[in-house]
Motif scaffolding. Structure first.
Motif, PDB file in Angstrom:
ATOM      1  N   HIS B  64      11.719 -34.327  20.947  1.00 15.53           N
ATOM      2  CA  HIS B  64      11.442 -33.210  20.203  1.00 15.53           C
ATOM      3  C   HIS B  64      11.649 -33.256  19.488  1.00 15.53           C
ATOM      4  N   ASP B  68       7.677 -32.373  18.549  1.00 12.43           N
ATOM      5  CA  ASP B  68       7.279 -30.811  18.394  1.00 12.43           C
ATOM      6  C   ASP B  68       7.182 -30.285  17.478  1.00 12.43           C
ATOM      7  N   GLY B  69       6.221 -29.058  17.749  1.00 13.03           N
ATOM      8  CA  GLY B  69       4.865 -28.151  16.562  1.00 13.03           C
ATOM      9  C   GLY B  69       3.769 -28.382  16.980  1.00 13.03           C
ATOM     10  N   TYR B 175       5.829 -28.413  22.725  1.00 11.60           N
ATOM     11  CA  TYR B 175       7.139 -27.557  22.672  1.00 11.60           C
ATOM     12  C   TYR B 175       7.672 -27.559  24.383  1.00 11.60           C
ATOM     13  N   ASP B 176       9.214 -28.345  24.605  1.00 11.09           N
ATOM     14  CA  ASP B 176       9.440 -28.359  25.761  1.00 11.09           C
ATOM     15  C   ASP B 176       8.866 -26.671  26.716  1.00 11.09           C
ATOM     16  N   THR B 177       8.705 -26.728  27.668  1.00  7.05           N
ATOM     17  CA  THR B 177       7.715 -25.558  28.560  1.00  7.05           C
ATOM     18  C   THR B 177       9.143 -25.248  29.678  1.00  7.05           C
ATOM     19  N   SER B 261      11.750 -22.374  23.092  1.00  3.44           N
ATOM     20  CA  SER B 261      11.334 -23.081  21.828  1.00  3.44           C
ATOM     21  C   SER B 261       9.972 -23.152  21.833  1.00  3.44           C
ATOM     22  N   GLY B 262       8.834 -22.694  19.940  1.00  2.00           N
ATOM     23  CA  GLY B 262       7.303 -22.778  21.140  1.00  2.00           C
ATOM     24  C   GLY B 262       7.463 -21.338  21.121  1.00  2.00           C
ATOM     25  N   MET B 265       3.194 -20.449  21.741  1.00  5.20           N
ATOM     26  CA  MET B 265       2.320 -21.880  22.094  1.00  5.20           C
ATOM     27  C   MET B 265       1.043 -21.328  23.194  1.00  5.20           C
TER      28      MET B 265
END
Lengths: 286, 407
Positions: B64, B68-69, B175-177, B261-262, B265
Motif C-alpha cells: 500500500h 497508494d495514491g 487506495y484500499d476501498t 484512506s483516499g 478517491m
C-alpha cells in the motif's frame, strides 16, 4: 373588565356537559362550585379556549373572544388540575420557558420571573428541580407560571386538591393577594377553599348554573332550613333516614347532628345560620 | 428559537436519553467490531488486520505504501512485473504451503494471492475503467441518434443523460476501498437512531397531556400558534443531530477498524459503484448518504409524531409505531424493484432513503413524458410530497380544531 358568557352550551351527543350558561363576571374572586362531573372543567376549558362550545358566545368588554384570538390569551393565566409540569426542569428554567410561550420580552423575563417567584414564596427554591417539589410548592409554581403575563383573568382548576391544611391556607392567601384588579375564577368541590376568599359563588349542577351570588346571599336564600339537634342513637338513625344530613358528631352518649330541611326535624331542633356547605348540599339534594 | 431549545430540552436533553444514547453508541461500536471480526479472508480483497497473519499484514502495508495514491505508468509497470513474476511461479504448479523465508507472507501462493486480489485486480479495474467508460459513452452517443430515429424519446433521453454524466471519467487514485465499502453498507446505526427517536417521541405528547402542560401551553400566546410545529421542529433537529452524530461515530469506528484512506478517491473507483451516475469522491458520497438519511429520518419522525399525538395510550403508540416501522422497512426493501407495485411501496416508505447507496450503484430511472428521471429524484419527490401533505393536513386540522394545535 367584563367577561360575558352568553348561552354557552357544550353537548356531547345528546348529553349536555354545560347548558345555556349565562353569566357576567367582573373583577374579583369567583368560586365555581360543583360536584365531580358538574361541568366545571368543561366551563373552564371553554373559557381558556381549549374547548369549543357547541353554542353561545363569550365577550370580553364587548368583544368576541373568538375574534380576539391570541389577544385574548394574553389576558389569561391558567392553572390546571394536578399539574406536574416537567420534573427535570428547574423552577427558573420552567418559568423562563413559560415566559417564551407567553411572549414576554427577553429583557423583562429575568425581572418578571424573580417577581412572581417572590410572590409565591419560592425564591429560595429557584434552583430546585420540579420533581423535587412538594405538592404545595408545585401548586405555587403553577400560580407563578399563570401570573407571569400579569393576566386580567386567572383561571384555577381545583387548585387546592391534595394539599395539606397549611399549604391550603398559604395558597388561599396568595390568591387573595393576587385578586386585586383582576378576575380570579376558582373551580373546586372543596367548599371551604372558596368560602372565605370568593366574592361570588357560582354553583353548577349537571351542566346548569343553579345558583349565583355572594356567600351571604346564597346562605340567606337557604333561609331557616338548617337545624342542629342533639339526639340519641335511635333518634339519630331515624333522622338520618328522613333528612339531609350536613354533619354528625358524637358527644358522649348523644349525637349532635346538622340537618338541612324545610321543616323542623324534631322538637329539640334549633335553627342555625346556614353556611356555604349547607347551600352546596341543599343544591345537590335536589 | 428559545422555545425550540426548550422543546429539545423537554424531549431529548434528559438523563435517560443520554444514558440510552451512550448505551446504544457502545452497542453500535460493538456491532461494527463483530462485523469487522467476521470480514474477509486472506485470499479475497477483504483483508483485515484481524484475519491477516503478521507477514501478510506487513506485506500488504508495504504494498500500500508503494502503490497508494495516483495510478502512474511506473506503478502499473512495477505491479504488472511483480504479478507476472508470481504468476510464472504459480503456473509451474508451486502451491507449496511450506514456509519459504524468501517470500513476504511465508509462502509463494500467499504473496501471489495478496498481490492479485488486493492490488493487481483493483488497479487493473482502474486502468481499464477509462477505456470501458469511454466506450460506454460512445455507444450512448450512437444510441441517442438511433432512438431518436425510432421516436423513442425516453431511451434517447436516458442515453443523453449517460453522455452527460459519464463523459470524461478517469479514476486516477488507488487506495484500499474495504473501509469505505463497509462504511457505506453499515446500517445498524439507523436502528439505534430509531430507538432513540422512539424513546423521545413516544411519551412527548402523552406526558404533556398527563401533566396538564398541554392546556397551559395552549393558553399561552405563542404556545397556541406554535405548539405542534415547534415539537416537530425539535424532532427534526434531534433526528438530524443523531444521524450526523452516528455518521461521524461510524466514520471514526470504520477508520479505526479498517482505515479509511483516499477520501478524494472517486466513488466509481469502487467496483460495485462502477456505473454510478455520481461524479463524487467517496467522502462526498458519504456526506450525501448522511444527508439522505437526515431527510428519511425527518419523514419517519413526522409520522412518529403524528402517531404519538393521535393515540393517547403509550402501549397503543408503541404497537402502532412498531407496525409502521415494520411496514416501512418492508416497503423500503423494494427500492430497486422492477415491479410497479413493489416500487410504489418503496416510494411511499420514508425508510427507502436510508438505503440511498443502493440507488447509486447503477443507473435507473423512470419515464416522464419521454424524459429520463433518475429514481432518486422520484424518492425525494415522493417524500417531499408526503411530508408536505402531512404538514398541510396538520395545518388544516390546526385551523379547524378550537385548540389550534394540529395533530
Amino acid at each position: 373588565m367584563k367577561l360575558e358568557l352568553i348561552d354557552i352550551s357544550k353537548k356531547y351527543g345528546d348529553f349536555y356537559a354545560l347548558k345555556d350558561m349565562n353569566v357576567t363576571l367582573e373583577n374579583g374572586v369567583y368560586g365555581l362550585l360543583g360536584a365531580n362531573g358538574a361541568g366545571k372543567t368543561t366551563l373552564l376549558n371553554i373559557l381558556i379556549g381549549v374547548l369549543k362550545q357547541s353554542s353561545g358566545r363569550i365577550l370580553l368588554d364587548g368583544k368576541d373572544v373568538k375574534k380576539m384570538d391570541v389577544a385574548y390569551l394574553d389576558k389569561i393565566g391558567y392553572l390546571p388540575q394536578y399539574p406536574k409540569f416537567y420534573p427535570n426542569f428547574q423552577i427558573g428554567e420552567f418559568l423562563d420557558y413559560m415566559c417564551c410561550l407567553k411572549g414576554i420580552a427577553a429583557k423583562k423575563r429575568k425581572e418578571r420571573i424573580s417577581d412572581v417567584i417572590e410572590q409565591v414564596n419560592l425564591t429560595e427554591h429557584r434552583k430546585k428541580k420540579i420533581g423535587e417539589l412538594s405538592g404545595g410548592m408545585r401548586q405555587r409554581l403553577g400560580i407563578a407560571q399563570a401570573i407571569l403575563n400579569d393576566p386580567e383573568i386567572l383561571v384555577l382548576d381545583e387548585p387546592t386538591a391534595g394539599l395539606d391544611p397549611g399549604e391550603r391556607i398559604r395558597f388561599r392567601n396568595i390568591i387573595s393577594r393576587l385578586s386585586k384588579n383582576r378576575m380570579v375564577l376558582i373551580a373546586t368541590h372543596i367548599v371551604p377553599d372558596v368560602e372565605c376568599i370568593a366574592n361570588e359563588i357560582l354553583i353548577l349542577h349537571n351542566g346548569l348554573l343553579v345558583k349565583k351570588g355572594n356567600v351571604e346571599e346564597l346562605c340567606g336564600a337557604v333561609g331557616n332550613t338548617v337545624w342542629e339537634v342533639t339526639a340519641s342513637d335511635k333518634q339519630a338513625e331515624e333522622l338520618k333516614d328522613r333528612y339531609l344530613l350536613a354533619n354528625m358528631k358524637r358527644e358522649g352518649n348523644k349525637i349532635s347532628m346538622r340537618i338541612i330541611s324545610e321543616e323542623k326535624p324534631s322538637e329539640a331542633a334549633e335553627a342555625v345560620k346556614p353556611q356555604l356547605e349547607d347551600v352546596f348540599l341543599s343544591v345537590f339534594r335536589k | 428559537m428559545k422555545i425550540l431549545y426548550y422543546e429539545i430540552r423537554k424531549n431529548f436533553l434528559r438523563k435517560s436519553i443520554f444514558a440510552a444514547l451512550a448505551a446504544l453508541m457502545f452497542l453500535n461500536g460493538l456491532f461494527a467490531y463483530f462485523q469487522y471480526r467476521q470480514t474477509g479472508s486472506g485470499f479475497s480483497d477483504e483483508m483485515t488486520r484481524h484475519i491477516a497473519s503478521e507477514g501478510e499484514w506487513d506485506y500488504r502495508q508495504k504494498l500500500h505504501k508503494e502503490f497508494d495514491g495516483a495510478v502512474t505508468e511506473e506503478k502499473v509497470r512495477r505491479l504488472t512485473e511483480d504479478y507476472k513474476k508470481y504468476y510464472a511461479l504459480i503456473k509451474q504448479g508451486d502451491y507449496s504451503t511450506e514456509y519459504d523465508p524468501d517470500t513476504n507472507t511465508g509462502y509463494i501462493y500467499g504473496d501471489f494471492s495478496l498481490l492479485r486480489s488486493q492490488f493487481y485486480e483493483p488497479v487493473k479495474y482502474l486502468v481499464y475503467y477509462q477505456g470501458e467508460n469511454d466506450l460506454l459513452v460512445h455507444r450512448a452517443k450512437e444510441n441517442i441518434s438511433f432512438f431518436k430515429e425510432l421516436g423513442n424519446d425516453f431511451e434517447a433521453s436516458k442515453n443523453a443523460y449517460i453522455v452527460k454524466k459519464y463523459s470524461g471519467r478517469n479514476p486516477l487514485l488507488f487506495y484500499d476501498t474495504l473501509g469505505w465499502r463497509k462504511l457505506f453498507e453499515y446500517d445498524y446505526s439507523d436502528v439505534m437512531v430509531f430507538i432513540i427517536m422512539f424513546l423521545c417521541i413516544t411519551p412527548c405528547f402523552y406526558a404533556e397531556r398527563k401533566s396538564g402542560m398541554e392546556h397551559i401551553i395552549l393558553t399561552a400566546k405563542r404556545g397556541k400558534r406554535g405548539y405542534t410545529y415547534m415539537k416537530y421542529l425539535s424532532f427534526y433537529c434531534s433526528a438530524v443531530f443523531l444521524v450526523v452524530l452516528f455518521a461521524l461515530y461510524n466514520y471514526a469506528v470504520m477508520d479505526y477498524l479498517y482505515g479509511l484512506s483516499g477520501a478524494d478517491m472517486k466513488l466509481f473507483s469502487l467496483e460495485e459503484f462502477r456505473y454510478t451516475p455520481l461524479d463524487l469522491s467517496v467522502s462526498e458520497f458519504y456526506i450525501l448518504l448522511t444527508a439522505l438519511k437526515c431527510i428519511a429520518l425527518c419523514g419517519i419522525v413526522t409520522l412518529f409524531g403524528v402517531i404519538a399525538k393521535v393515540f393517547s395510550n403509550v402501549i397503543t403508540i408503541f404497537l402502532v409505531m412498531f407496525a409502521f416501522v415494520t411496514a416501512g422497512l418492508y416497503g423500503a426493501g423494494f427500492i430497486c424493484a422492477i415491479n410497479p407495485a413493489s416500487r410504489f411501496m418503496a416510494l411511499v416508505s420514508p425508510f427507502s432513503l436510508l438505503n440511498g447507496a443502493q440507488l447509486y450503484k447503477g443507473l435507473s430511472g423512470a419515464d416522464i413524458a419521454g424524459h429520463f428521471v433518475p429514481w432518486l429524484y422520484w424518492y425525494l419527490f415522493a417524500q417531499v410530497l408526503i411530508q408536505a401533505g402531512i404538514q398541510f393536513l396538520l395545518w388544516i386540522y390546526g385551523r379547524r380544531c378550537p385548540q389550534g394545535r394540529g395533530v
